[in-house]
Write an enzyme that holds these catalytic residues in place. Structure first.
Site, PDB file in Angstrom:
ATOM      1  N   THR A 189       7.179  60.335 -14.741  1.00  0.00           N
ATOM      2  CA  THR A 189       8.604  60.068 -14.575  1.00  0.00           C
ATOM      3  C   THR A 189       9.124  59.207 -15.720  1.00  0.00           C
ATOM      4  OG1 THR A 189       8.267  60.111 -12.179  1.00  0.00           O
ATOM      5  CG2 THR A 189      10.337  59.161 -12.985  1.00  0.00           C
ATOM      6  N   GLU A 190      10.204  59.660 -16.351  1.00  0.00           N
ATOM      7  CA  GLU A 190      10.819  58.960 -17.487  1.00  0.00           C
ATOM      8  C   GLU A 190       9.824  58.706 -18.620  1.00  0.00           C
ATOM      9  OE1 GLU A 190      13.982  58.764 -17.542  1.00  0.00           O
ATOM     10  OE2 GLU A 190      14.137  59.459 -15.468  1.00  0.00           O
ATOM     11  N   LEU A 191       8.777  59.522 -18.670  1.00  0.00           N
ATOM     12  CA  LEU A 191       7.753  59.437 -19.722  1.00  0.00           C
ATOM     13  C   LEU A 191       7.034  58.087 -19.739  1.00  0.00           C
ATOM     14  CD1 LEU A 191       9.585  61.260 -22.672  1.00  0.00           C
ATOM     15  CD2 LEU A 191       7.885  62.205 -21.097  1.00  0.00           C
TER      16      LEU A 191
END
Length: 210
Positions: free
Chosen positions: A145-147
């Site tokens: 998530t979100e890198l």
């Protein structure tokens, strides 16, 4: 000629309906099903379906020279199944070409990697199973998530059998190094790291989108 790795993120959260004090103990319908359905159908018609048609046309035109990947959250996949089956079918048609890879991520697009390792692993396994069920692919690449990334998270991901992980090419972390190179996890070098080129990504998303 340089190769560009394109990946597209797809997520649709569940919308909550207005829940008042006097609903406590009486009304247990927390989700706004009308909003969830109408928003998903609208976005499918305006975004997912035309984009997937374009990608399919490009694959037919350029063959193996054009490949992309998708990271679709489990929540989005559930809503495709219930509210926009045509959109789901368009992703499945892309999967059949062999030119589209589907990545694993946390099922609920959550931040569990930061607080609960067991929950994180449970969601990742759940999502990988969903991807294999719908698209016939067992994911080998992971996108958090979100890198979000750390060497510890990367080591956990490697331990789950993934070969590659995507993360942010943050300038304050990279310093003079390029986001266009492939790196490895410091704890388990078997895990390859592909970094997002945020400048190119922002160009595509915000400046050249027309």
């Amino acid at each position: 000629m340089k190769s560009i790795c394109l990946y597209f993120q797809v997520h649709q959260p569940y919308r909550l309906q207005t829940y008042r004090f006097f609903d406590i103990g009486i009304n247990h319908d927390y989700y706004d099903e009308f909003a969830n359905s109408s928003i998903m159908q609208r976005v499918a018609q305006k975004c997912y379906l035309p984009m997937n048609r374009l990608l399919l046309d490009l694959i037919k035109e350029y063959g193996s020279a054009f490949k992309v990947s998708f990271s679709i959250s489990g929540m989005a996949l559930e809503q495709f199944e219930s509210c926009a089956p045509d959109a789901l079918k368009s992703f499945q048609e892309l999967a059949k070409t062999g030119n589209v890879e589907f990545l694993a991520e946390t099922y609920a697009h959550s931040l569990s990697a930061l607080s609960d390792k067991e929950e994180f692993m449970r969601q990742v396994k759940m999502h990988a199973q969903k991807v294999e069920e719908l698209f016939g692919q067992k994911p080998t690449t992971f996108r958090n998530t979100e890198l979000i990334y750390s060497d510890d998270i990367g080591a956990t991901v490697a331990g789950m059998g993934f070969d590659v992980m995507l993360t942010e090419g943050a300038k304050h972390v990279l310093g003079w190094r390029s986001p266009n190179m492939m790196y490895t996890n410091a704890i388990n070098p078997n895990l390859k790291l592909l970094l997002k080129n945020f400048r190119l990504s922002d160009d595509i998303a915000f400046r050249f989108s027309n």
